[in-house]
Design a protein around this motif. Structure first.
Motif, short mmCIF file in Angstrom:
data_model
loop_
_atom_site.label_atom_id
_atom_site.label_comp_id
_atom_site.label_asym_id
_atom_site.label_seq_id
_atom_site.Cartn_x
_atom_site.Cartn_y
_atom_site.Cartn_z
N ALA A 155 10.61 9.30 -3.57
CA ALA A 155 10.37 8.09 -2.77
C ALA A 155 8.98 8.17 -2.17
N ALA A 156 8.21 7.11 -2.36
CA ALA A 156 6.86 7.00 -1.80
C ALA A 156 6.87 5.96 -0.69
N ARG A 157 6.30 6.31 0.45
CA ARG A 157 6.29 5.41 1.59
C ARG A 157 5.33 4.26 1.35
N LEU A 158 5.81 3.03 1.58
CA LEU A 158 4.98 1.83 1.42
C LEU A 158 4.65 1.23 2.77
N VAL A 159 3.44 0.70 2.89
CA VAL A 159 3.00 -0.02 4.09
C VAL A 159 2.39 -1.35 3.67
N LEU A 160 2.23 -2.23 4.64
CA LEU A 160 1.59 -3.52 4.37
C LEU A 160 0.08 -3.34 4.43
N ALA A 161 -0.55 -3.41 3.27
CA ALA A 161 -2.00 -3.29 3.18
C ALA A 161 -2.61 -4.66 2.90
N ASP A 162 -3.91 -4.71 2.83
CA ASP A 162 -4.59 -5.97 2.53
C ASP A 162 -5.90 -5.69 1.82
N THR B 192 -1.48 -0.83 -4.25
CA THR B 192 -0.45 -0.50 -5.22
C THR B 192 0.01 -1.75 -5.95
N LEU B 193 -0.08 -1.72 -7.26
CA LEU B 193 0.30 -2.87 -8.08
C LEU B 193 0.73 -2.40 -9.46
N GLY B 194 1.21 -3.34 -10.25
CA GLY B 194 1.49 -3.06 -11.65
C GLY B 194 2.60 -2.06 -11.88
N LEU B 195 3.75 -2.25 -11.20
CA LEU B 195 4.84 -1.30 -11.37
C LEU B 195 5.35 -1.30 -12.81
N ARG B 196 5.52 -0.09 -13.34
CA ARG B 196 6.12 0.10 -14.66
C ARG B 196 7.58 0.55 -14.55
N GLY B 197 8.01 0.83 -13.36
CA GLY B 197 9.37 1.32 -13.14
C GLY B 197 9.64 1.44 -11.66
N GLY B 198 10.79 2.02 -11.32
CA GLY B 198 11.15 2.20 -9.93
C GLY B 198 11.67 0.94 -9.29
N LEU B 199 12.08 1.07 -8.05
CA LEU B 199 12.52 -0.07 -7.25
C LEU B 199 12.12 0.17 -5.81
N VAL B 200 12.09 -0.88 -5.02
CA VAL B 200 11.66 -0.79 -3.63
C VAL B 200 12.83 -1.13 -2.72
N VAL B 201 13.06 -0.27 -1.72
CA VAL B 201 14.13 -0.51 -0.75
C VAL B 201 13.54 -0.58 0.64
N ASP C 118 12.80 -5.14 6.44
CA ASP C 118 13.24 -4.19 7.45
C ASP C 118 12.54 -2.86 7.19
N ALA C 119 11.52 -2.55 7.97
CA ALA C 119 10.74 -1.32 7.74
C ALA C 119 11.57 -0.09 8.15
N PRO C 120 11.24 1.08 7.58
CA PRO C 120 10.19 1.33 6.60
C PRO C 120 10.66 1.02 5.18
N ALA C 121 9.70 0.83 4.28
CA ALA C 121 10.01 0.57 2.88
C ALA C 121 9.54 1.75 2.04
N HIS C 122 10.24 1.97 0.93
CA HIS C 122 9.90 3.06 0.02
C HIS C 122 10.01 2.60 -1.42
N LEU C 123 9.11 3.08 -2.24
CA LEU C 123 9.21 2.92 -3.69
C LEU C 123 9.98 4.13 -4.21
N VAL C 124 11.16 3.86 -4.77
CA VAL C 124 12.03 4.92 -5.27
C VAL C 124 11.90 4.98 -6.79
N PHE C 125 11.70 6.17 -7.33
CA PHE C 125 11.54 6.33 -8.78
C PHE C 125 12.10 7.68 -9.21
N ASP C 126 12.23 7.87 -10.50
CA ASP C 126 12.78 9.12 -11.01
C ASP C 126 11.71 9.91 -11.74
N SER C 127 12.14 10.84 -12.58
CA SER C 127 11.20 11.74 -13.24
C SER C 127 10.82 11.28 -14.64
N GLY D 9 0.83 -1.19 0.00
CA GLY D 9 0.00 0.00 0.00
C GLY D 9 0.87 1.25 0.00
N THR D 10 0.53 2.19 -0.84
CA THR D 10 1.16 3.50 -0.79
C THR D 10 0.46 4.30 0.30
#
Length: 539
Positions: free
Chosen positions: A440-447, A299-308, A333-342, A288-289
């Motif tokens: 960077a967008a903050r990610l959480v565990l959603a359901d 959040t699904l269907g990534l077209r780019g970026g990476l998660v750290v 290891d929390a927190p996680a972020h989706l990192v992407f560029d422009s 979840g974003t």
């Protein structure tokens, strides 16, 4: 038209609690068989999580797949499920596989219900998998076909949470599924829908469930059932206390279900009369974003970026199916972020439900922007050298087309969402991060809802702690524990299994009638009611 205050206590053949795809399928099949059926919905709107969904229904081997000439079959689906789940729950698996084609044929026999196949790959590489997918979806539904029933269908999640109604356009996805099932059920002449009826207890006589107790805006009512009660009103994802009790990670704020209503009332009521539960620490997971209001967007269907993770390192294939990525996120290891560029102008290179507004996120701090990777690392609290190394290594993979760490882009599911038309390298799932500024967008565990619940058998009968069925009580959907265990086989498994087991429940509970229905004897009737002060319409 009926007045909720005057109608109060009543007796029906079948009581269905809930109004999602499973509940309305059960109500439709019961009403179509001439049974006097009532649907009880806690809120003023019908559809629950199903209305929010994309409406994929994992129903293998049906006439819909045959029309699309997919080559799908019950045998292939059996091989796939056996490979993933083994023989645990084998009787329920076989009941599901046998009934799915029959149910789809029956549903499509009603002019209100129309399905088509739409590509969406199964989630796991295993024998019997359909790389293009085997799920079916409802056709869009013009609103004029629903008429006055339209105001009862829950809108899409973003519009619902912001208090908006439906747009001036045909109903799509989950709204189309709920609308079609509702239309078909009310047209039978044997279905009644009561909104704002919160079921809080089960009535029993000599060990048999004979009805329910429900709270309404005008007081408590009791409703009795001649043949049975079907509980199909979602799980307990909206109750933090129950989540904590059973060790379900994440939180009620991050669930994609209608969290204010899916609070485990039915689970508690059934347990009080001796029902057994299983799989109570599980959910249908997804990344979840985190949103500015503290909730999360699927959040699904990534077209780019990476998660750290908190160390600044990747920990999984970011293109995994959402349940598997959610499990990886839970272990990270929390927190996680989706990192992407422009590369996409600062927009998130992914699908989010509800949609993401970049300016709103940046203002709230749930997203951050920086001109350099070291600056971005400081903003999100990870080691700058680790993040720089992670991005450099990933960009190297993008150049070669091979993700040596997590194999991103090697599975058909990975590539399903990738931009294959304008890929910058040999692997469309590996898009380099080389266009600052960075985000960077903050990610959480959603359901998408909890997955554990009442233990049931192949007839969807609720089982007691002694192992035997609780007479008169049935459960389907997320009110019950899934036979797929800790695996999410493919898109639409929650909805597809809910629909099948709701139909099987109605079939079983009507057996004692031997074809004689108390509802049919009284003549056809179909009513949609709401408490006074809300619109009430006859169907």
């Amino acid at each position: 038209m009926r007045d909720g205050r005057r109608e109060g206590d009543a007796i029906h053949d079948v009581i269905v609690v809930g109004s999602g795809a499973g509940a309305l399928t059960g109500a439709l099949t019961a009403a179509a068989d001439g049974l006097d059926t009532v649907v009880l919905e806690r809120t003023a709107l019908l559809g629950g999580t199903s209305a929010y969904s994309g409406a994929a229904c994992w129903l293998p081997g049906t006439q819909v797949q045959q029309r699309a000439d997919l080559g799908d079959s019950t045998e292939a689906a059996r091989a796939y499920l056996r490979a993933l789940v083994g023989d645990a729950g084998a009787k329920r698996r076989e009941a599901f596989l046998r009934h799915a084609p029959e149910l789809v044929a029956r549903l499509e026999g009603d002019p209100a219900v129309e399905f088509e196949w739409r590509a969406f790959p199964d989630y796991v590489a295993a024998p019997g998998r359909m790389d293009a997918g085997r799920s079916v979806v409802p056709l869009d539904l013009p609103t004029d076909r629903l008429g006055d029933l339209l105001h009862l269908v829950r809108p899409a999640v973003d519009r619902d949470r912001s208090g908006q109604g439906h747009p001036d356009a045909p109903l799509t996805a989950g709204r189309a599924l709920i609308g079609r099932l509702l239309l078909a059920a009310t047209r039978t002449g044997n279905a009644t829908v009561r909104t704002e009826h919160r079921v809080t207890g089960l009535l029993t006589e000599d060990g048999r469930v004979t009805g329910v107790e429900a709270r309404t805006p005008h007081g408590t009512v009791t409703l009795r059932a001649r043949f049975g009660v079907l509980l199909a009103a979602g799980g307990f994802e909206g109750d933090d206390a129950l989540r904590a009790e059973h060790g379900v990670p994440g939180g009620a704020a991050w669930t994609m279900a209608p969290r204010a209503t899916n609070t485990g009332d039915l689970l508690r009521a059934a347990v009080r009369i001796g029902a057994a539960t299983e799989l109570m620490d599980e959910a249908w997971w997804c990344p979840g974003t985190q949103r500015p209001d503290g909730t999360a967007a699927f959040t699904l269907g990534l077209r780019g970026g990476l998660v750290v993770d908190g160390s600044g390192r990747r920990f999984a294939n970011e293109s995994l199916p959402y349940d598997r990525m959610g499990r990886a996120l839970a272990a990270a290891d929390a927190p996680a972020h989706l990192v992407f560029d422009s590369r996409e102008g600062g927009a998130l290179p992914a699908i989010t439900v509800p949609p993401a507004d970049a300016a709103e996120h940046l203002a709230a701090g749930t997203w951050v922007r920086a001109d350099s990777l070291p600056e971005l690392a400081r903003h999100i609290g990870v080691p700058a050298d680790a993040l720089a190394d992670t991005v450099a290594r990933f960009n190297g993979f993008a150049a070669t087309g091979t993700d040596a760490d997590h194999h991103r882009g090697e599975d058909p599911y990975d590539r399903f969402f990738a931009d294959t038309r304008d890929a910058p390298g040999p692997n469309p799932c590996l898009v380099p991060l080389d266009r600052p500024p960075y985000y960077a967008a903050r990610l959480v565990l959603a359901d998408l809802g909890t997955k554990g619940g009442l233990r049931t058998d192949a007839h969807a009968r609720v089982l007691g702690t002694d192992g035997g069925p609780v007479p008169g009580l049935y459960a389907a959907g997320n009110t019950s524990a899934s036979f797929t265990g800790r695996v999410y086989p493919g898109p639409g498994v929650p909805i597809g299994t809910a629909m099948v087991f709701a139909s099987l429940a109605v079939r079983h509970m009507a057996l004692p009638a031997s074809g004689i229905s108390g509802g049919a004897a009284g003549g056809a009737r179909s009513t949609v009611t709401a408490p006074p002060g809300r619109t009430e319409r006859g169907a």
